[in-house]
Design an enzyme around this catalytic site. Structure first.
Site, PDB file in Angstrom:
ATOM      1  N   GLU A   1      31.639  35.323  29.155  1.00 25.40           N
ATOM      2  CA  GLU A   1      32.497  36.182  29.729  1.00 25.40           C
ATOM      3  C   GLU A   1      33.025  36.457  31.208  1.00 25.40           C
ATOM      4  OE1 GLU A   1      34.139  39.103  26.823  1.00 25.40           O
ATOM      5  OE2 GLU A   1      35.197  40.118  28.493  1.00 25.40           O
TER       6      GLU A   1
ATOM      7  N   GLU B   1      30.165  40.183  36.062  1.00 21.89           N
ATOM      8  CA  GLU B   1      31.126  40.949  36.544  1.00 21.89           C
ATOM      9  C   GLU B   1      30.799  41.387  37.765  1.00 21.89           C
ATOM     10  OE1 GLU B   1      33.664  43.086  37.451  1.00 21.89           O
ATOM     11  OE2 GLU B   1      34.257  43.159  35.230  1.00 21.89           O
TER      12      GLU B   1
ATOM     13  N   THR C   1      40.165  45.813  24.212  1.00 17.34           N
ATOM     14  CA  THR C   1      39.391  46.078  25.621  1.00 17.34           C
ATOM     15  C   THR C   1      40.098  47.135  26.149  1.00 17.34           C
ATOM     16  OG1 THR C   1      40.725  44.884  27.430  1.00 17.34           O
ATOM     17  CG2 THR C   1      39.033  43.470  25.942  1.00 17.34           C
ATOM     18  N   LYS C   2      39.368  48.012  27.463  1.00 16.29           N
ATOM     19  CA  LYS C   2      39.874  48.890  28.017  1.00 16.29           C
ATOM     20  C   LYS C   2      41.047  48.884  28.746  1.00 16.29           C
ATOM     21  CE  LYS C   2      38.605  51.903  31.888  1.00 16.29           C
ATOM     22  NZ  LYS C   2      37.773  52.233  32.845  1.00 16.29           N
TER      23      LYS C   2
ATOM     24  N   LYS D   1      51.900  40.105  42.898  1.00  9.38           N
ATOM     25  CA  LYS D   1      52.836  39.698  44.129  1.00  9.38           C
ATOM     26  C   LYS D   1      52.531  38.306  44.176  1.00  9.38           C
ATOM     27  CE  LYS D   1      52.598  43.990  46.465  1.00  9.38           C
ATOM     28  NZ  LYS D   1      51.651  45.052  47.389  1.00  9.38           N
TER      29      LYS D   1
ATOM     30  N   ASP E   1      30.360  37.283  41.711  1.00 15.42           N
ATOM     31  CA  ASP E   1      31.273  36.443  41.284  1.00 15.42           C
ATOM     32  C   ASP E   1      31.062  35.413  40.471  1.00 15.42           C
ATOM     33  OD1 ASP E   1      33.256  34.448  41.644  1.00 15.42           O
ATOM     34  OD2 ASP E   1      33.594  34.512  43.924  1.00 15.42           O
TER      35      ASP E   1
ATOM     36  N   GLU F   1      43.180  46.535  27.595  1.00 17.70           N
ATOM     37  CA  GLU F   1      44.294  45.939  26.747  1.00 17.70           C
ATOM     38  C   GLU F   1      44.875  47.369  26.319  1.00 17.70           C
ATOM     39  OE1 GLU F   1      42.672  44.110  23.393  1.00 17.70           O
ATOM     40  OE2 GLU F   1      44.539  43.348  22.677  1.00 17.70           O
TER      41      GLU F   1
ATOM     42  N   ASP G   1      47.942  41.307  29.198  1.00 15.66           N
ATOM     43  CA  ASP G   1      49.321  42.310  28.931  1.00 15.66           C
ATOM     44  C   ASP G   1      50.348  42.124  29.857  1.00 15.66           C
ATOM     45  OD1 ASP G   1      47.623  43.597  30.894  1.00 15.66           O
ATOM     46  OD2 ASP G   1      48.763  45.399  30.482  1.00 15.66           O
TER      47      ASP G   1
ATOM     48  N   ASP H   1      42.645  40.341  36.520  1.00 17.24           N
ATOM     49  CA  ASP H   1      43.674  41.031  37.470  1.00 17.24           C
ATOM     50  C   ASP H   1      44.937  40.094  37.538  1.00 17.24           C
ATOM     51  OD1 ASP H   1      41.895  43.235  38.542  1.00 17.24           O
ATOM     52  OD2 ASP H   1      40.506  41.385  38.395  1.00 17.24           O
TER      53      ASP H   1
END
Ligand SMILES: C[S@@+](CC[C@H](N)C(=O)[O-])C[C@H]1O[C@@H](n2cnc3c(N)ncnc32)[C@H](O)[C@@H]1O
Length: 233
Positions: free
Chosen positions: A58, A83, A206-207, A137, A110, A209, A169, A133
């Site tokens: 993940e 993460e 998830t948080k 833009k 990364d 979500e 989302d 993320d």
């Protein structure tokens, strides 16, 4: 991995946020340091877990609650999380250590860079990217993790038949993901061309979500399998 499979750009898909650690997160790093991998090693089940159970990676697990829940629910599968956000890394060490989850390990940094250095082709059974993320833009679209160069690069680490599961989302990103993945050679949409996938029951909330749902957003899941075809000439 072939030289041509390595993305040349060094544009980052994340922003490093400076946040202090809670007491519990300090404990996570101190008491449960074994859950965090620091020494460079091949990113495979035998090297990381000493067995040949299927490996799920993940990327960007955030605070890690859903990854812990998945690892807890599927003990015959190995889970590796990568993460950049230190509090998330510390939090997941705490949660995983408390539960003594032997099938979960995490690495800070990364994910693309770690894969480039320590990834082994065809070693992953599943790849998970939940609520990445969205970089809304236009000038930032190149920072999206679901990007033609990145998905071609990530494909090399999936075993043939292995599944890349994405969820978002953010509707414009969902449509972008679908377009990028359907154009990407060597993947097949498990929901059928042009379709999003029903949310698999195995994916916990998830948080991010939850945050999206509270803001009235929809949720889109995409599951693409790596086809058998070898793309190297
Ligand atoms: C919007 S958050 C979503 C977190 C979590 N998946 C969730 O749904 O709650 C995206 C996370 O991806 C991480 N991230 C972005 N690019 C990454 C990369 N290349 N390697 C590792 N983590 C990354 C960020 O640090 C951030 O914590």
């Amino acid at each position: 991995m072939t030289e041509s499979a390595v993305p040349r750009r060094t544009i980052q898909t994340f922003v490093r946020r400076c946040s202090s650690l809670t007491r519990q997160q300090h404990q996570g790093l101190e008491l449960y340091a074994d859950w965090r991998l620091e020494a460079p090693t091949a990113l495979t089940s035998p090297a990381l877990f000493g067995n040949d159970h299927p490996l799920t990676l993940e990327i960007g697990f955030g605070m890690g609650h859903s990854l812990v829940a998945m690892a807890d629910a599927e003990r015959e599968r190995n889970f590796l999380g990568i993460e950049v956000h230190r509090p998330g890394l510390a939090q997941i060490c705490y949660e995983a250590g408390l539960r003594q989850l032997d099938n979960l390990r995490v690495i800070e940094g990364d994910a693309l860079a770690h894969l480039r250095q320590y990834g082994v082709p065809e070693s992953l059974d599943r790849l998970q990217l939940f609520f990445p993320d969205p970089w809304p833009k236009k000038r930032h679209h190149k920072r999206r993790l679901v990007h033609p160069e990145h998905v071609a690069f990530l494909r090399t680490y999936l075993r043939p038949g292995g599944v890349f599961h994405m969820a978002t989302d953010w509707q414009p990103y969902a449509e972008w993901m679908l377009a990028v993945m359907e154009q990407a050679p060597g993947y097949v949409n498990l929901a059928g061309a042009g379709n999003f996938h029903p949310r698999p029951a195995t994916r916990p909330l998830t948080k991010f979500e939850k945050r999206g749902l509270e803001a009235g957003h929809g949720i889109w899941d995409l599951l693409f399998a790596r086809t058998e075809a070898d793309l190297t000439p």
